[in-house]
Design an enzyme around this catalytic site. Structure first.
Site, mmCIF file in Angstrom:
data_model
loop_
_atom_site.group_PDB
_atom_site.id
_atom_site.type_symbol
_atom_site.label_atom_id
_atom_site.label_comp_id
_atom_site.label_asym_id
_atom_site.label_seq_id
_atom_site.Cartn_x
_atom_site.Cartn_y
_atom_site.Cartn_z
ATOM 1 N N GLU A 107 5.453 -7.963 14.975
ATOM 2 C CA GLU A 107 4.845 -8.316 16.262
ATOM 3 C C GLU A 107 4.999 -9.823 16.499
ATOM 4 O O GLU A 107 5.344 -10.264 17.578
ATOM 5 C CB GLU A 107 3.380 -7.910 16.234
ATOM 6 C CG GLU A 107 2.881 -7.449 17.567
ATOM 7 C CD GLU A 107 1.483 -6.848 17.461
ATOM 8 O OE1 GLU A 107 1.049 -6.521 16.329
ATOM 9 O OE2 GLU A 107 0.832 -6.740 18.504
ATOM 10 N N ARG B 29 0.824 -1.224 0.000
ATOM 11 C CA ARG B 29 0.000 0.000 0.000
ATOM 12 C C ARG B 29 0.848 1.260 0.000
ATOM 13 O O ARG B 29 0.372 2.326 -0.396
ATOM 14 C CB ARG B 29 -1.009 -0.046 1.161
ATOM 15 C CG ARG B 29 -2.232 -0.855 0.778
ATOM 16 C CD ARG B 29 -3.051 -1.249 1.964
ATOM 17 N NE ARG B 29 -2.442 -2.381 2.648
ATOM 18 C CZ ARG B 29 -2.585 -2.647 3.927
ATOM 19 N NH1 ARG B 29 -3.307 -1.863 4.678
ATOM 20 N NH2 ARG B 29 -2.000 -3.701 4.447
HETATM 21 P P1 AMP Z 1 4.292 -2.470 11.382
HETATM 22 O O1 AMP Z 1 5.554 -3.053 10.799
HETATM 23 O O2 AMP Z 1 3.834 -3.185 12.617
HETATM 24 O O3 AMP Z 1 4.406 -0.981 11.579
HETATM 25 O O4 AMP Z 1 3.136 -2.748 10.326
HETATM 26 C C1 AMP Z 1 2.931 -1.883 9.279
HETATM 27 C C2 AMP Z 1 2.385 -2.589 8.075
HETATM 28 O O5 AMP Z 1 1.298 -3.457 8.401
HETATM 29 C C3 AMP Z 1 1.864 -1.566 7.113
HETATM 30 O O6 AMP Z 1 2.301 -1.910 5.809
HETATM 31 C C4 AMP Z 1 0.365 -1.616 7.259
HETATM 32 O O7 AMP Z 1 -0.238 -1.494 5.996
HETATM 33 C C5 AMP Z 1 0.066 -2.967 7.900
HETATM 34 N N1 AMP Z 1 -0.832 -2.871 9.075
HETATM 35 C C6 AMP Z 1 -0.492 -3.158 10.362
HETATM 36 N N2 AMP Z 1 -1.529 -3.001 11.209
HETATM 37 C C7 AMP Z 1 -2.563 -2.591 10.449
HETATM 38 C C8 AMP Z 1 -3.935 -2.212 10.748
HETATM 39 N N3 AMP Z 1 -4.448 -2.245 11.983
HETATM 40 N N4 AMP Z 1 -4.712 -1.807 9.707
HETATM 41 C C9 AMP Z 1 -4.210 -1.773 8.457
HETATM 42 N N5 AMP Z 1 -2.951 -2.111 8.119
HETATM 43 C C10 AMP Z 1 -2.125 -2.512 9.098
#
Ligand code: AMP
Length: 189
Positions: free
Chosen positions: A114, A77
């Protein structure tokens, strides 16, 4: 740097009515992709050309007077907002892709999520030493993905002029993981 996270020129932060308009265009889907996760779905915003355009302008405004050399979008995205942001600012677009997708010589980084870990790759010749790069994704959660993308920029000798997100899930403290890199988000949940 903290403040509105990057130092914004006067008038560069989106007005509250723009934020409200964008917030209404994002759909919340509970329990996706698994129980307990509230998914912030930007596909509804993309169906709405006015909201899509407002989002790209809001992402671009802080950087119009001090242009980066390039935008790096994070698969997948981050490609949507990153490539339009690159066009809006008139700069090049670099893809940070999942492993095995890029055809030329690549640099890889692994980063913690995570649950588990993942990797991102960039073409080694896509970023020149000294380049100012904005790293863009739709959303920052824990920050692991964005940190990995920032490390790709820095390992190639570039520097992160901003880590830029349409949505920040503030409870997960992703911005802390990015350390002192300038940070900018539009919608905070
Ligand atoms: P992080 O590495 O934990 O910051 O996760 C970020 C990635 O996961 C991004 O590319 C987001 O598009 C996706 N993502 C994580 N949590 C969500 C959420 N609650 N809603 C939508 N996309 C999420």
């Amino acid at each position: 740097m903290r403040s509105e996270e990057v130092i914004l020129p006067a008038g560069a932060a989106p007005e509250d009515d723009v934020r409200d308009r964008l917030r209404k265009a994002v759909r919340d889907i509970p329990d996706f992709p698994k129980d307990g996760i509230l998914f912030r779905d930007i596909t509804t915003l993309l169906l709405d050309p006015e909201a899509h355009s407002l989002a790209v302008k809001a992402l671009a405004d802080p950087f119009r007077d001090d242009l980066p050399d390039q935008i790096m979008g994070i698969e997948s995205r981050g490609f949507i907002f990153g490539s339009t942001l690159a066009l809006e600012l008139g700069v090049g677009f670099v893809l940070a892709r999942k492993p095995g997708k890029l055809p030329g010589p690549v640099l890889s980084v692994s980063y913690d999520l995570e649950y588990g870990s993942d990797s991102l790759e960039v073409h080694k010749d896509a970023i020149q030493p000294g380049s100012k790069v904005l790293v863009v994704d739709d959303l920052i959660a824990t920050g692991g993905t964005a940190k990995g993308a920032c490390e790709l920029v820095e390992l190639l000798g570039g520097y992160v002029a901003g880590a830029v997100f349409l949505i920040e899930l503030t409870g997960l403290n992703g911005r802390e993981l990015l350390g002192d890199r300038p940070f900018y988000s539009i919608l905070r949940y």
